[in-house]
Every structure is written in C-alpha cells, then in structure tokens.
Design a protein around this motif. Structure first.
Motif, PDB file in Angstrom:
ATOM      1  N   VAL A  62      38.185  47.906  44.931  1.00  0.00           N
ATOM      2  CA  VAL A  62      36.757  48.218  44.923  1.00  0.00           C
ATOM      3  C   VAL A  62      36.233  48.307  43.494  1.00  0.00           C
ATOM      4  O   VAL A  62      35.153  47.795  43.175  1.00  0.00           O
ATOM      5  CB  VAL A  62      36.494  49.546  45.674  1.00  0.00           C
ATOM      6  N   ILE A  63      36.998  48.949  42.608  1.00  0.00           N
ATOM      7  CA  ILE A  63      36.565  49.128  41.215  1.00  0.00           C
ATOM      8  C   ILE A  63      36.422  47.789  40.503  1.00  0.00           C
ATOM      9  O   ILE A  63      35.492  47.584  39.725  1.00  0.00           O
ATOM     10  CB  ILE A  63      37.552  50.045  40.466  1.00  0.00           C
ATOM     11  N   THR A  64      37.320  46.874  40.750  1.00  0.00           N
ATOM     12  CA  THR A  64      37.318  45.607  40.006  1.00  0.00           C
ATOM     13  C   THR A  64      36.589  44.469  40.729  1.00  0.00           C
ATOM     14  O   THR A  64      36.101  43.546  40.079  1.00  0.00           O
ATOM     15  CB  THR A  64      38.755  45.150  39.714  1.00  0.00           C
ATOM     16  N   ASN A  65      36.490  44.546  42.063  1.00  0.00           N
ATOM     17  CA  ASN A  65      35.893  43.430  42.814  1.00  0.00           C
ATOM     18  C   ASN A  65      34.596  43.774  43.533  1.00  0.00           C
ATOM     19  O   ASN A  65      33.886  42.876  43.977  1.00  0.00           O
ATOM     20  CB  ASN A  65      36.902  42.894  43.838  1.00  0.00           C
ATOM     21  N   GLY A  66      34.304  45.043  43.669  1.00  0.00           N
ATOM     22  CA  GLY A  66      33.066  45.438  44.320  1.00  0.00           C
ATOM     23  C   GLY A  66      33.305  46.132  45.648  1.00  0.00           C
ATOM     24  O   GLY A  66      34.408  46.137  46.187  1.00  0.00           O
ATOM     25  N   ASP A  67      32.234  46.718  46.181  1.00  0.00           N
ATOM     26  CA  ASP A  67      32.324  47.497  47.413  1.00  0.00           C
ATOM     27  C   ASP A  67      32.754  46.652  48.616  1.00  0.00           C
ATOM     28  O   ASP A  67      32.404  45.457  48.716  1.00  0.00           O
ATOM     29  CB  ASP A  67      30.955  48.108  47.744  1.00  0.00           C
TER      30      ASP A  67
ATOM     31  N   SER B 211      37.264  58.430  24.738  1.00  0.00           N
ATOM     32  CA  SER B 211      36.474  57.353  24.122  1.00  0.00           C
ATOM     33  C   SER B 211      37.115  56.835  22.842  1.00  0.00           C
ATOM     34  O   SER B 211      36.992  55.654  22.513  1.00  0.00           O
ATOM     35  CB  SER B 211      35.051  57.845  23.829  1.00  0.00           C
ATOM     36  N   ASP B 212      37.824  57.712  22.133  1.00  0.00           N
ATOM     37  CA  ASP B 212      38.452  57.297  20.876  1.00  0.00           C
ATOM     38  C   ASP B 212      39.742  56.501  21.099  1.00  0.00           C
ATOM     39  O   ASP B 212      40.236  55.861  20.181  1.00  0.00           O
ATOM     40  CB  ASP B 212      38.763  58.519  19.998  1.00  0.00           C
ATOM     41  N   SER B 213      40.276  56.592  22.307  1.00  0.00           N
ATOM     42  CA  SER B 213      41.494  55.830  22.653  1.00  0.00           C
ATOM     43  C   SER B 213      41.266  55.144  23.995  1.00  0.00           C
ATOM     44  O   SER B 213      42.004  55.344  24.949  1.00  0.00           O
ATOM     45  CB  SER B 213      42.706  56.769  22.729  1.00  0.00           C
ATOM     46  N   PHE B 214      40.205  54.342  24.035  1.00  0.00           N
ATOM     47  CA  PHE B 214      39.766  53.795  25.315  1.00  0.00           C
ATOM     48  C   PHE B 214      40.814  52.900  25.965  1.00  0.00           C
ATOM     49  O   PHE B 214      41.053  52.985  27.177  1.00  0.00           O
ATOM     50  CB  PHE B 214      38.462  53.010  25.141  1.00  0.00           C
ATOM     51  N   ILE B 215      41.440  52.036  25.183  1.00  0.00           N
ATOM     52  CA  ILE B 215      42.432  51.121  25.752  1.00  0.00           C
ATOM     53  C   ILE B 215      43.603  51.900  26.337  1.00  0.00           C
ATOM     54  O   ILE B 215      44.096  51.579  27.425  1.00  0.00           O
ATOM     55  CB  ILE B 215      42.915  50.125  24.680  1.00  0.00           C
ATOM     56  N   TYR B 216      44.017  52.940  25.632  1.00  0.00           N
ATOM     57  CA  TYR B 216      45.097  53.804  26.119  1.00  0.00           C
ATOM     58  C   TYR B 216      44.690  54.450  27.443  1.00  0.00           C
ATOM     59  O   TYR B 216      45.450  54.440  28.413  1.00  0.00           O
ATOM     60  CB  TYR B 216      45.391  54.865  25.056  1.00  0.00           C
ATOM     61  N   TRP B 217      43.462  55.004  27.475  1.00  0.00           N
ATOM     62  CA  TRP B 217      42.995  55.643  28.703  1.00  0.00           C
ATOM     63  C   TRP B 217      42.850  54.631  29.830  1.00  0.00           C
ATOM     64  O   TRP B 217      43.228  54.896  30.973  1.00  0.00           O
ATOM     65  CB  TRP B 217      41.648  56.339  28.461  1.00  0.00           C
ATOM     66  N   LYS B 218      42.293  53.483  29.510  1.00  0.00           N
ATOM     67  CA  LYS B 218      42.055  52.450  30.529  1.00  0.00           C
ATOM     68  C   LYS B 218      43.354  52.061  31.233  1.00  0.00           C
ATOM     69  O   LYS B 218      43.403  51.961  32.470  1.00  0.00           O
ATOM     70  CB  LYS B 218      41.437  51.218  29.871  1.00  0.00           C
ATOM     71  N   ASN B 219      44.404  51.854  30.481  1.00  0.00           N
ATOM     72  CA  ASN B 219      45.688  51.464  31.071  1.00  0.00           C
ATOM     73  C   ASN B 219      46.256  52.573  31.953  1.00  0.00           C
ATOM     74  O   ASN B 219      46.786  52.310  33.036  1.00  0.00           O
ATOM     75  CB  ASN B 219      46.691  51.120  29.960  1.00  0.00           C
ATOM     76  N   ARG B 220      46.154  53.808  31.480  1.00  0.00           N
ATOM     77  CA  ARG B 220      46.673  54.932  32.258  1.00  0.00           C
ATOM     78  C   ARG B 220      45.835  55.154  33.522  1.00  0.00           C
ATOM     79  O   ARG B 220      46.372  55.465  34.585  1.00  0.00           O
ATOM     80  CB  ARG B 220      46.697  56.192  31.399  1.00  0.00           C
ATOM     81  N   PHE B 221      44.521  55.006  33.391  1.00  0.00           N
ATOM     82  CA  PHE B 221      43.648  55.186  34.550  1.00  0.00           C
ATOM     83  C   PHE B 221      43.939  54.118  35.608  1.00  0.00           C
ATOM     84  O   PHE B 221      44.023  54.427  36.806  1.00  0.00           O
ATOM     85  CB  PHE B 221      42.183  55.115  34.122  1.00  0.00           C
ATOM     86  N   GLU B 222      44.092  52.877  35.175  1.00  0.00           N
ATOM     87  CA  GLU B 222      44.406  51.791  36.117  1.00  0.00           C
ATOM     88  C   GLU B 222      45.715  52.070  36.850  1.00  0.00           C
ATOM     89  O   GLU B 222      45.803  51.915  38.076  1.00  0.00           O
ATOM     90  CB  GLU B 222      44.500  50.460  35.377  1.00  0.00           C
ATOM     91  N   THR B 223      46.721  52.496  36.104  1.00  0.00           N
ATOM     92  CA  THR B 223      48.015  52.799  36.723  1.00  0.00           C
ATOM     93  C   THR B 223      47.890  53.954  37.708  1.00  0.00           C
ATOM     94  O   THR B 223      48.477  53.921  38.797  1.00  0.00           O
ATOM     95  CB  THR B 223      49.048  53.147  35.638  1.00  0.00           C
ATOM     96  N   TYR B 224      47.107  54.966  37.325  1.00  0.00           N
ATOM     97  CA  TYR B 224      46.916  56.121  38.208  1.00  0.00           C
ATOM     98  C   TYR B 224      46.278  55.692  39.529  1.00  0.00           C
ATOM     99  O   TYR B 224      46.755  56.047  40.609  1.00  0.00           O
ATOM    100  CB  TYR B 224      46.039  57.164  37.523  1.00  0.00           C
ATOM    101  N   VAL B 225      45.184  54.927  39.451  1.00  0.00           N
ATOM    102  CA  VAL B 225      44.468  54.518  40.662  1.00  0.00           C
ATOM    103  C   VAL B 225      45.359  53.658  41.549  1.00  0.00           C
ATOM    104  O   VAL B 225      45.427  53.853  42.766  1.00  0.00           O
ATOM    105  CB  VAL B 225      43.174  53.758  40.304  1.00  0.00           C
ATOM    106  N   LYS B 226      46.068  52.703  40.939  1.00  0.00           N
ATOM    107  CA  LYS B 226      46.944  51.830  41.727  1.00  0.00           C
ATOM    108  C   LYS B 226      48.058  52.617  42.395  1.00  0.00           C
ATOM    109  O   LYS B 226      48.515  52.260  43.484  1.00  0.00           O
ATOM    110  CB  LYS B 226      47.531  50.737  40.834  1.00  0.00           C
ATOM    111  N   SER B 227      48.519  53.671  41.736  1.00  0.00           N
ATOM    112  CA  SER B 227      49.588  54.472  42.325  1.00  0.00           C
ATOM    113  C   SER B 227      49.082  55.280  43.518  1.00  0.00           C
ATOM    114  O   SER B 227      49.862  55.670  44.390  1.00  0.00           O
ATOM    115  CB  SER B 227      50.191  55.417  41.283  1.00  0.00           C
ATOM    116  N   LYS B 228      47.773  55.530  43.541  1.00  0.00           N
ATOM    117  CA  LYS B 228      47.183  56.318  44.625  1.00  0.00           C
ATOM    118  C   LYS B 228      46.754  55.454  45.797  1.00  0.00           C
ATOM    119  O   LYS B 228      47.018  55.767  46.956  1.00  0.00           O
ATOM    120  CB  LYS B 228      45.969  57.103  44.096  1.00  0.00           C
ATOM    121  N   ASP B 229      46.051  54.357  45.498  1.00  0.00           N
ATOM    122  CA  ASP B 229      45.486  53.542  46.577  1.00  0.00           C
ATOM    123  C   ASP B 229      45.029  52.207  45.996  1.00  0.00           C
ATOM    124  O   ASP B 229      44.056  52.155  45.239  1.00  0.00           O
ATOM    125  CB  ASP B 229      44.306  54.285  47.211  1.00  0.00           C
ATOM    126  N   LEU B 230      45.700  51.137  46.365  1.00  0.00           N
ATOM    127  CA  LEU B 230      45.355  49.812  45.840  1.00  0.00           C
ATOM    128  C   LEU B 230      43.959  49.373  46.278  1.00  0.00           C
ATOM    129  O   LEU B 230      43.289  48.609  45.581  1.00  0.00           O
ATOM    130  CB  LEU B 230      46.391  48.781  46.284  1.00  0.00           C
TER     131      LEU B 230
END
Length: 221
Positions: free
Chosen positions: A44-49, A20-39
């Motif tokens: 789904v996360i950004t556009n809906g189910d 929470s104290d470094s949200f932007i840092y976490w957000k970027n890493r989380f996005e990269t992680y998810v995209k590396s696993k399954d686009l």
C-alpha cells in the motif's frame, strides 16, 4: 511524542522513530520493520491504496463494490489502507506530521517524505554520482585500521544501496583489496591466490584482514 521516552529499538511494536538527519538510515529500517509486520502494508505504501473493486463475472468489467455489499475479506483488505497510514504516522514527530497531514494516502505520504528528505530524481542522481565518485576513489591510508576503513567503505555502499544503486559483492571485495595501502600487497596476493574472489564475501575478507592486522601489531610490539 517524547523522543526520550520512545525507547528506540527496544520494542518491536513501534516503528523506528523518524530521523531527518539520517533519512536513508531511517528509511531502510522503516521498510524492514513494515515488511516484517505485514507485506500488504508495504504494498500500500509503495503502490497505493487497495480499491473496493471486483470483476463482474458476467460482464468481465471491474466494478466498485458499495460498502453494504463488501465482504468481510474485502473490508479487511481495505483496512490495510488506513493501517499503512497509521504505521507511518507512528514513526513521525509532530513537525513531520504537519508536513504531510494533507496527504490522503500512505503512498502520497511516503512520496512526500522521499522528495522532501531524499530529493527528487535529479537530486537523487546527483547523490548517486557523488557516492559513485567516492566509491571509485576510495583508498585506505597506511596507518588506517581495517575497522576504520571498513566503516567508511560500508557507509558508501550502504548509501548507494539505499538509492537503488550498487555493485556486486564480488566488486566490493575486489575494490576493498585494491584500496589497501601497498604495505598490504603481500597479503592481498596471498588472498588472491588462495581464495576464490567470486565467492568470497566482504565480511569474510574483512575478518581475514583483521586477523592479519592483529598478527602484524603483535609482531611489532
């Protein structure tokens, strides 16, 4: 979750632990992680189910497919909805989970996290304005090292990118050169005359300046 046992960054099987104290840092890493696993999960996360809907070939209208008539391919696609929620859950400590457990979809969870920790559009605009001001007023003092200056500069431009705002690579190069203390004027002139600034990367510029910095330090010693 015991964060001490999480071993952040040591396993590609777990998403980056929420910060929470470094949200932007976490957000970027989380996005990269998810995209590396399954686009599909990031979609789904950004556009809906994904929905159990197909087009009727006769009427050309979209129709909801009952579970008993869903194909295996459609079921696998719909399973992405819960997988997307789970990948977010796995990144969150209990305190954050309690904030979003009423959300029904991954998109709702993600939106709640963004609003809570990144702010609504007005807050976001205010953050952008502040960062743009820091970028425009960025200067490097006489005694500051290139490493230190670049660390400050990189924090600003990374934060801008995280808020979907930024400048071109060419602009970053020119801005950093302009921010250097006047003692660097001869070196700046040499770079401008010998390099094509439209294709010079920021990393290449920093490397060039660090070499010159070491030569100056060696001469002074």
């Amino acid at each position: 979750m015991d964060s001490d046992k999480y071993l952040e960054g040591q396993s590609m099987q777990r998403p980056p632990l929420f910060e929470s104290d470094s949200f932007i840092y976490w957000k970027n890493r989380f996005e990269t992680y998810v995209k590396s696993k399954d686009l599909d999960l990031w979609h789904v996360i950004t556009n809906g189910d994904f929905q159990p809907i197909i087009q009727n070939p006769e009427t050309k209208l979209d129709e909801v497919v009952p579970f008993e008539k869903q194909t295996d391919d459609l079921k696998r696609r719909l399973a992405k909805n819960n997988e997307a929620k789970m990948v977010i859950y796995n990144a969150l400590p209990r305190k954050e989970y309690e904030r979003i457990f009423m959300c029904n979809t991954a998109k709702e969870i993600w939106k709640t996290l963004l609003i809570t920790h990144q702010g609504n559009s007005q807050v976001k605009d205010n953050k952008i304005d502040l960062l743009v001001q820091q970028y425009e007023q960025f200067v490097i003092s006489e005694d500051e090292s290139i490493d230190s200056a670049f660390a400050r500069f990189n924090t600003i431009i990374t934060s801008l990118k995280a808020l979907d705002e930024g400048y071109s690579s060419k602009n970053y190069v020119r801005k950093f050169l302009r921010a250097l203390h006047p003692k660097w004027r001869a070196k700046v002139t040499a770079i401008e005359e010998s390099k094509d600034l439209t294709s010079l990367s920021l990393d290449e510029l920093i490397g060039n300046l660090k070499v010159h910095e070491m030569i100056i330090k060696k001469d002074s010693d």
